[in-house]
Every structure is written in C-alpha cells, then in structure tokens.
Write a protein that holds these residues in place. Structure first.
Motif, PDB file in Angstrom:
ATOM      1  N   LYS A 162      -0.749   0.885 -10.891  1.00 47.42           N
ATOM      2  CA  LYS A 162      -0.727   2.506 -10.998  1.00 47.42           C
ATOM      3  C   LYS A 162      -0.269   2.542 -12.489  1.00 47.42           C
ATOM      4  CE  LYS A 162      -0.332   4.695  -6.610  1.00 47.42           C
ATOM      5  NZ  LYS A 162       0.346   5.543  -5.618  1.00 47.42           N
TER       6      LYS A 162
ATOM      7  N   TYR B 297      -1.711  -0.752  -4.204  1.00 40.02           N
ATOM      8  CA  TYR B 297      -1.208  -0.565  -5.670  1.00 40.02           C
ATOM      9  C   TYR B 297      -0.344  -1.417  -6.190  1.00 40.02           C
ATOM     10  CZ  TYR B 297       3.474   1.603  -4.734  1.00 40.02           C
ATOM     11  OH  TYR B 297       4.773   1.679  -4.219  1.00 40.02           O
ATOM     12  N   ARG B 298       0.500  -2.307  -5.156  1.00 41.83           N
ATOM     13  CA  ARG B 298       1.357  -3.161  -5.977  1.00 41.83           C
ATOM     14  C   ARG B 298       0.907  -4.593  -5.270  1.00 41.83           C
ATOM     15  NH1 ARG B 298       7.660  -1.032  -6.145  1.00 41.83           N
ATOM     16  NH2 ARG B 298       7.159   0.230  -8.098  1.00 41.83           N
TER      17      ARG B 298
ATOM     18  N   TYR C  44       0.908  -0.964  -0.083  1.00 38.04           N
ATOM     19  CA  TYR C  44      -0.122   0.021  -0.035  1.00 38.04           C
ATOM     20  C   TYR C  44       0.947   1.400   0.003  1.00 38.04           C
ATOM     21  CZ  TYR C  44      -3.932  -3.049   1.544  1.00 38.04           C
ATOM     22  OH  TYR C  44      -4.756  -4.008   1.400  1.00 38.04           O
ATOM     23  N   ASP C  45       0.358   2.303  -0.752  1.00 40.00           N
ATOM     24  CA  ASP C  45       1.077   3.678  -0.771  1.00 40.00           C
ATOM     25  C   ASP C  45       0.707   4.536   0.645  1.00 40.00           C
ATOM     26  OD1 ASP C  45      -1.513   4.588  -1.114  1.00 40.00           O
ATOM     27  OD2 ASP C  45      -1.179   4.956  -3.205  1.00 40.00           O
TER      28      ASP C  45
ATOM     29  N   ASN D 141      -3.734   3.072  -0.373  1.00 43.70           N
ATOM     30  CA  ASN D 141      -4.050   2.481  -1.543  1.00 43.70           C
ATOM     31  C   ASN D 141      -3.292   1.151  -1.867  1.00 43.70           C
ATOM     32  OD1 ASN D 141      -6.334   4.506  -2.185  1.00 43.70           O
ATOM     33  ND2 ASN D 141      -4.390   5.892  -2.826  1.00 43.70           N
TER      34      ASN D 141
ATOM     35  N   ASP E 273       2.505  -3.570 -10.733  1.00 43.62           N
ATOM     36  CA  ASP E 273       2.179  -2.345 -10.123  1.00 43.62           C
ATOM     37  C   ASP E 273       0.881  -1.832 -10.776  1.00 43.62           C
ATOM     38  OD1 ASP E 273       1.917   0.511  -9.997  1.00 43.62           O
ATOM     39  OD2 ASP E 273       4.094   0.516  -9.603  1.00 43.62           O
TER      40      ASP E 273
END
Length: 459
Positions: A419, A392-393, A385-386, A390, A417
């Motif tokens: 994103k 995202y990976r 998570y970022d 979120n 990824d």
C-alpha cells in the motif's frame, strides 16, 4: 462404583481433556518413521515424482572452500549453479501454481524490477543427533495445551515432527515447530536493519544475543519454567540511539504468562508491559508488528487456524550472496525490494497454514498465510491481508544453511507493504563486523536478568 456412573465419569474426563486442548501424540510405530521414510525433522525423505525436489540424503555440513571459521557464513557453496528459469511479469501465469500469492503480488506491484531467479533445489538442512533424538521422543509424548497456546511434554527438538489430529491441530503444531525449531543453544550477531523509502535508508546497527532455553544442555520439559528463550538486543549505531535496547524472556504459553520484556536506555531499565501481537516496532517504521518478528512469534489465540496441506512452492533458499561483503547496502537494497539478482529461490515442499482473525479478537491482520519449509520448519514466506480481504503485506525470510549450526535458518527478513510501497529489512551484515556466532556455552541465566542489566548499565 456403580456401573451406571462409568459412562458419566468417562464423558467428564473427555470434556476436561478437550477443554485443556490436549491431543494424543503419535504411536511409537509412526515415530519410528523418523530417520527412515521421514527425515529426523519429519520431512518426507523421498524427492518429488519429477525429480526437481531431490531425495534428502542427510543434509549438508560440508565446509565450503574459502570458509575461514566461526561466524563466516557468507561463502556460497552453490555459486556455480545456473538458474533453472526466472519468473517475471511476462511469464508469471506459466509458473503461477508454484508461486505463492505474496510473491505473485510483488511481481504484479513491481513488474519492471521484481523477479524470481529459480535455482536447483538443495535440501541441506540437518540437525545434531541430540535434536533428532529429542524430536523422536517428543513425537510420542508432546501435546497442545491451553487451546493450542502452549505445548507440554516436549523439549529440545521439534515438538510435533509428525503432524496429526484435526486441521486446526495440525496448523498449530506446524506453528509450534517453527517457534521451537533448531537454532542452536546460544547465538550472537551484529547486524543492521533499515526502512527503505524510495531507495533511501538509514541503517540502525544492533547487537543481538539469544539463549535458547528450549535447547538447554541437560534440560527437560520440567526445567523449562515456561521460558523458550532469552533475548537481548542492543543498539550500536547511530550515536543518538546507541546503548538502548530490549531484554525479553520469551514464554512458552503467552496466554497463561505473557512474555516479559524490559526496554533500556541512558542507564534506565523499564518493564515493557504490552510487547505483543500487532504492536508496531518503532525501528521498522511501522512496517513490522511485534508478532511479525521471526516471521511469526508469540501467542496463537487471536486467530482460527487451518492446515492447507503440504504443497510444492518456490521459496527463498540458500541466500548466501545477499550477505556477502562483496556488496554494499546500496547494492543489496533496491527501491522497493531486495536486489533480485542477489536472491535465490528454490522449489520446496512447504506446509501451508492459514490463520483467520477470530470474531472476538483485534489485530492489524485479518488473515495470514504461512509457507513453512518442510525440512527446517522455518516460515519462509507470509502473506498478510487487511480487513477488506486485500493482500497488502508480504514477508520474505531469506533462508540459508549455516555450516557450524548446523542447519537452515533465516539470515535476512524483508517486510514489504504494497500500500505505502515501502519495505523494512532485518539482518544486513554486509557493512558490519559481525555475523551469527553459535556457541554451546553462554553467560548464564543471570546475564539475561533485568537486575544484572541495570548493574551493567550503571558501570
């Protein structure tokens, strides 16, 4: 000694023990469950109440028909299995309780192409007798040290086959079981890794050699010298990168003594001082951090750890088809993920561990969730998570049984990824000459010395 000083002295000793991060091991009676109600690796021997997860009956060391010898791991003994069901965008809600969040995110991101073919569960992991015996010894003597960044009084088996203590301690113990899990004593392989951008890729072929000092024959906790394994990776192709690579001495306590690494190319060997944590791996196109390798490696000190329990989840398991020379890289690699028709998912019990970034630490990931196979202690999936919370990976470790190890290990790892809609894959062997070869003999410690490496490169 005055009696009034005894409570003070005892309190002081407790403070010292707490500061060292040590926790008492399990009792002998608890350890005696290993090989009985628990498997030798610490998994629950019994199957699930509905029978979908079968009882563990000793693992699988049966050599399948067509197996040609050492290193031939691509013969699928379960090729006649029929899928139990397929999870898609249209029925995800029906199976959401057993689909890990990262896999669900993949379905939602790529609803037209990503799906999970779910097959009968095969509990085929096993370990040699000496690993089972050492795990039993470790259970009653091993402890965490240095705030969980090291292990003491353990060797040659899972250090914590029976998790115990606080939620944080259980989480760290589970991660250490992954870091020191059974992968043989010495292994070699030739493989390719790729970065896939819209279906386009350029393979980088590498040769990898690893000596697992943790499993050294005749070794002990005292002979480790703070080194878990020695790792040497050399680029074979393309031509412009050939001959370069990296040598690593992986330390047990990386806060006390960071891993030692040397990069080499064109006859030069130079120490690499910052190979750790979220430093990006160049060959991954920035899609894999250093501590993403092997799904997770290195020190635990930048995160707060929480054990979320033993849960039933779908994870990649027994993925033989992905490595078969029947398929080219073009057939294995889709535009945004591996070919779902060649992947196999099974329902297994997994230890779920959550890591949240400490307020005083820096890392690309602010939260990570790991799904650890209860039988083999391999991390099968990881959600990253970022800083906005979120997901995202998503990392997927395509596990399978290696008959001549014996045991279950990661064959191919895929790093997605969401994103940038790109992914990176390690471990492809479909178009190479090699596969994993397991040996008890190894070239010796000097082979993994930077001085020996310099001499070999100059010859």
């Amino acid at each position: 000694m005055p009696r009034t000083l005894l409570p003070i002295l005892c309190a002081a000793l407790l403070v010292v023990a707490s500061a060292n991060g040590a926790h008492a091991a399990v009792s002998q009676s608890q350890a005696n469950r290993l090989g009985n109600s628990l498997t030798p690796s610490g998994a629950v021997r019994a199957g699930s109440s509905d029978g979908v997860i079968p009882r563990w009956t000793g693992g699988d060391t049966t050599i399948p028909a067509g197996y040609e010898g050492t290193g031939d791991h691509h013969v699928d003994p379960y090729k006649d299995d029929e899928p139990r069901y397929v999870v898609t965008a249209s029925n995800l809600s029906e199976y959401r309780d057993v689909v890990p969040d990262g896999a669900a995110a993949m379905i939602e991101a790529y609803p037209d192409t990503f799906r999970m073919k779910v097959f009968p569960t095969r509990r085929n992991h096993t370990v040699p007798d000496h690993i089972a015996q050492n795990s039993r010894k470790n259970a009653v003597r091993a402890s965490l040290v240095d705030g969980g960044n090291g292990v003491q009084n353990a060797f040659g088996g899972y250090p914590f086959p029976i998790l115990h203590g606080s939620s944080e301690e259980k989480a760290m113990q589970a991660m250490w079981n992954h870091l020191t899990r059974w992968r043989g004593r010495y292994t070699e392989r030739e493989f390719a890794e790729v970065v896939v951008v819209g279906g386009q890729f350029q393979p980088i072929t590498m040769r990898q050699e690893v000596f697992f000092n943790w499993n050294r024959e005749g070794g002990s906790p005292e002979t480790l010298d703070n080194v878990i394994n020695y790792y040497l990776s050399t680029v074979l192709a393309p031509k412009q990168y050939a001959g370069g690579g990296i040598l690593v001495h992986e330390t047990l306590d990386q806060v006390k003594e960071p891993r030692k690494a040397w990069g080499f190319s064109a006859g030069e060997v130079r120490q690499a001082p910052s190979l750790g944590y979220d430093a990006p791996i160049a060959s991954s196109g920035g899609l894999r951090t250093v501590d993403d390798t092997d799904v997770f490696n290195g020190a635990l000190d930048r995160f707060n750890w929480e054990y979320k329990g033993l849960q039933e989840k779908l994870i990649p398991y027994n993925n033989f088809e992905l490595s078969s020379d029947k398929y080219s890289y073009d057939e294995v690699l889709g535009d945004y993920h591996l070919n779902p028709d060649l992947t196999r998912w099974e329902l297994h019990r997994v230890h779920v561990v959550e890591a949240n970034l400490r307020e005083d630490a820096r890392h690309l990931y602010h939260k990570r969730v790991f799904y650890i196979d209860e039988d083999s202690w391999n991390i099968a999936l990881a959600d990253q998570y970022d800083d906005q919370g979120n997901l995202y990976r998503v990392t997927m470790a395509m596990l399978k049984n290696f008959y001549d190890l014996p045991g279950v290990w990661i064959d191919i790892a895929a790093y997605h990824d969401l994103k940038v809609r790109r992914y990176h894959v390690q471990g492809l062997v479909n178009e190479t000459e090699g596969s994993r070869v397991f040996k008890d003999d190894f070239p010796g410690d000097r082979y993994f010395s930077p001085f020996t490496l310099r001499r070999r490169l100059s010859e």
